[in-house]
Design a protein around this motif. Structure first.
Motif, mmCIF file in Angstrom:
data_model
loop_
_atom_site.group_PDB
_atom_site.id
_atom_site.type_symbol
_atom_site.label_atom_id
_atom_site.label_comp_id
_atom_site.label_asym_id
_atom_site.label_seq_id
_atom_site.Cartn_x
_atom_site.Cartn_y
_atom_site.Cartn_z
ATOM 1 N N ASP A 95 0.824 -1.205 0.000
ATOM 2 C CA ASP A 95 0.000 0.000 0.000
ATOM 3 C C ASP A 95 0.861 1.259 0.000
ATOM 4 O O ASP A 95 1.901 1.307 0.663
ATOM 5 C CB ASP A 95 -0.900 0.002 1.241
ATOM 6 N N SER A 140 -6.950 -5.185 -5.664
ATOM 7 C CA SER A 140 -8.148 -5.635 -4.978
ATOM 8 C C SER A 140 -9.356 -5.599 -5.918
ATOM 9 O O SER A 140 -9.422 -4.771 -6.840
ATOM 10 C CB SER A 140 -8.412 -4.740 -3.768
ATOM 11 N N SER A 215 -10.680 -10.599 -3.487
ATOM 12 C CA SER A 215 -11.425 -10.148 -2.317
ATOM 13 C C SER A 215 -11.514 -11.313 -1.348
ATOM 14 O O SER A 215 -11.850 -12.435 -1.759
ATOM 15 C CB SER A 215 -12.828 -9.678 -2.720
ATOM 16 N N ARG A 265 1.770 -5.033 6.273
ATOM 17 C CA ARG A 265 1.015 -3.981 5.596
ATOM 18 C C ARG A 265 1.803 -2.683 5.697
ATOM 19 O O ARG A 265 2.222 -2.276 6.782
ATOM 20 C CB ARG A 265 -0.343 -3.769 6.236
ATOM 21 N N GLU A 269 -1.380 2.188 7.454
ATOM 22 C CA GLU A 269 -2.785 1.833 7.635
ATOM 23 C C GLU A 269 -2.880 0.585 8.515
ATOM 24 O O GLU A 269 -2.089 -0.350 8.378
ATOM 25 C CB GLU A 269 -3.449 1.566 6.286
ATOM 26 N N ARG A 271 -5.268 -2.013 8.942
ATOM 27 C CA ARG A 271 -6.394 -2.866 8.572
ATOM 28 C C ARG A 271 -5.917 -3.884 7.541
ATOM 29 O O ARG A 271 -4.854 -3.727 6.937
ATOM 30 C CB ARG A 271 -7.545 -2.029 8.006
ATOM 31 N N SER A 273 -7.994 -4.896 4.937
ATOM 32 C CA SER A 273 -8.569 -4.499 3.645
ATOM 33 C C SER A 273 -9.082 -5.657 2.798
ATOM 34 O O SER A 273 -8.766 -5.766 1.610
ATOM 35 C CB SER A 273 -7.548 -3.672 2.852
ATOM 36 N N ASN A 274 -9.865 -6.546 3.414
ATOM 37 C CA ASN A 274 -10.540 -7.599 2.652
ATOM 38 C C ASN A 274 -9.557 -8.551 1.978
ATOM 39 O O ASN A 274 -9.793 -9.028 0.873
ATOM 40 C CB ASN A 274 -11.472 -6.970 1.608
#
Length: 318
Positions: A95, A140, A215, A265, A269, A271, A273-274
């Motif tokens: 990311d 994604s 996803s 990650r 961030e 999370r 993220s799916n």
């Protein structure tokens, strides 16, 4: 369980572009993985790219000598790492490419190109340090809502990667697997993916799993649909459904090690993220403040050291 480093002051934009040290372990073996100069790029994403110098050019004979066979040169692990505690499967949410480009006044394509360099370096590190599986979140399913020109650029970039790097992966014993919903990918890209998976399916030095149009929710849903159809056809009984059966139907059934030991990650961030929602049940998480193009060897070592210092109890006590 979580490791979070505090952000460091950002460096000068020009200094970061002009003074950033090489990210490659072997400067003679730079083959522009995921970043071929022949790629046709939409004008909205174009950026100037330095031309290769004579020192960067490697003859075919030299390249074959460097990559002969699937065993990399012997290399001691960096200080603080123990080989017996290395993770078998590392997953990465790459990311921050867009933010990296914006900070430098560059178009998004420049960020994706810079991110490719970080990925190239990470693949080589995993290959050298005998990590068995590297899974990267490249695109994604939710990214389809991004501007059309950016999506088209990324699809072209993926195609170019497969075309230009497949032979190199084959020489180094790297197996390529692509997970995700292929239905929205260009047909030409789907054909290239099938060809790459077939040509490298027997390789075992490192498995590079690329999540494209992926996803975590989709992954679980398609597994449920597959099992439901088997129940309907009498192949599976309802009482036979357990975690093992679901695992067999997930996209990560392509690997011997479907559960990542470590998830990294970038970009600060906090999370997932799916991404790999089922598979991350007991994965150790490491959140780095660095934008993905700035994530290199030192940052990877820090994540691995943090992983090796943890106790993985899986609900029990030690």
């Amino acid at each position: 369980m979580l490791s979070l480093r505090l952000p460091i002051p950002s460096e000068s934009v020009l200094a970061s572009v002009m003074q950033r040290p090489p990210r490659f372990l072997n400067a003679r073996n730079q083959t522009h993985l995921f970043c071929s100069p022949t790629l046709s790029e939409p004008k909205a994403l174009q950026s100037s790219t330095p031309q290769a110098t004579a020192a960067d050019v490697v003859t075919r004979e030299e390249e074959e000598e460097l990559n002969d066979g699937t065993t990399p040169p012997e290399e001691e692990l960096p200080e603080g790492l123990r080989r017996e505690l290395m993770p078998k499967h590392v997953a990465v949410i790459m990311d921050g490419n867009g933010r990296w480009a914006r900070q430098r006044g560059l178009p998004p394509g420049a960020g994706h190109r810079a991110g490719v360099e970080s990925l190239k370096a990470l693949v080589e590190l995993c290959w050298r340090w005998e990590i068995r599986v590297l899974t990267v979140f490249a695109f994604s399913y939710d990214n389809w809502i991004r501007p059309k020109v950016e999506v088209e650029f990324l699809m072209s970039l993926f195609e170019n990667v497969i075309q230009s790097e497949l032979d190199k992966f084959a020489r180094e014993g790297i197996r390529i697997s692509v997970i995700g919903d292929w239905s929205r990918l260009p047909e030409s890209l789907q054909a290239l993916i099938r060809d790459a998976e077939e040509k490298t399916r027997k390789h075992s030095r490192l498995q590079l799993i690329v999540a494209v149009s992926y996803s975590g929710k989709y992954d679980v849903v398609q597994a449920c649909k597959s099992i439901a159809n088997k129940v309907k056809d009498g192949i599976v009984q309802v009482d036979d459904i357990d975690e093992g059966l679901i695992e067999q139907e997930l996209e990560t059934n392509c690997t011997e090690f479907p559960y990542p030991d470590l998830l990294i990650r970038t970009s600060g961030e906090l999370r997932v993220s799916n991404f790999l929602l089922w598979q991350l049940a007991y994965t150790e998480l490491f959140f780095a403040p660095d934008l993905w193009p700035d994530f290199g060897k030192d940052e990877f070592v820090e994540a691995l050291v943090s992983f090796q210092e943890r106790q993985r109890r899986y609900g029990g006590r030690k």
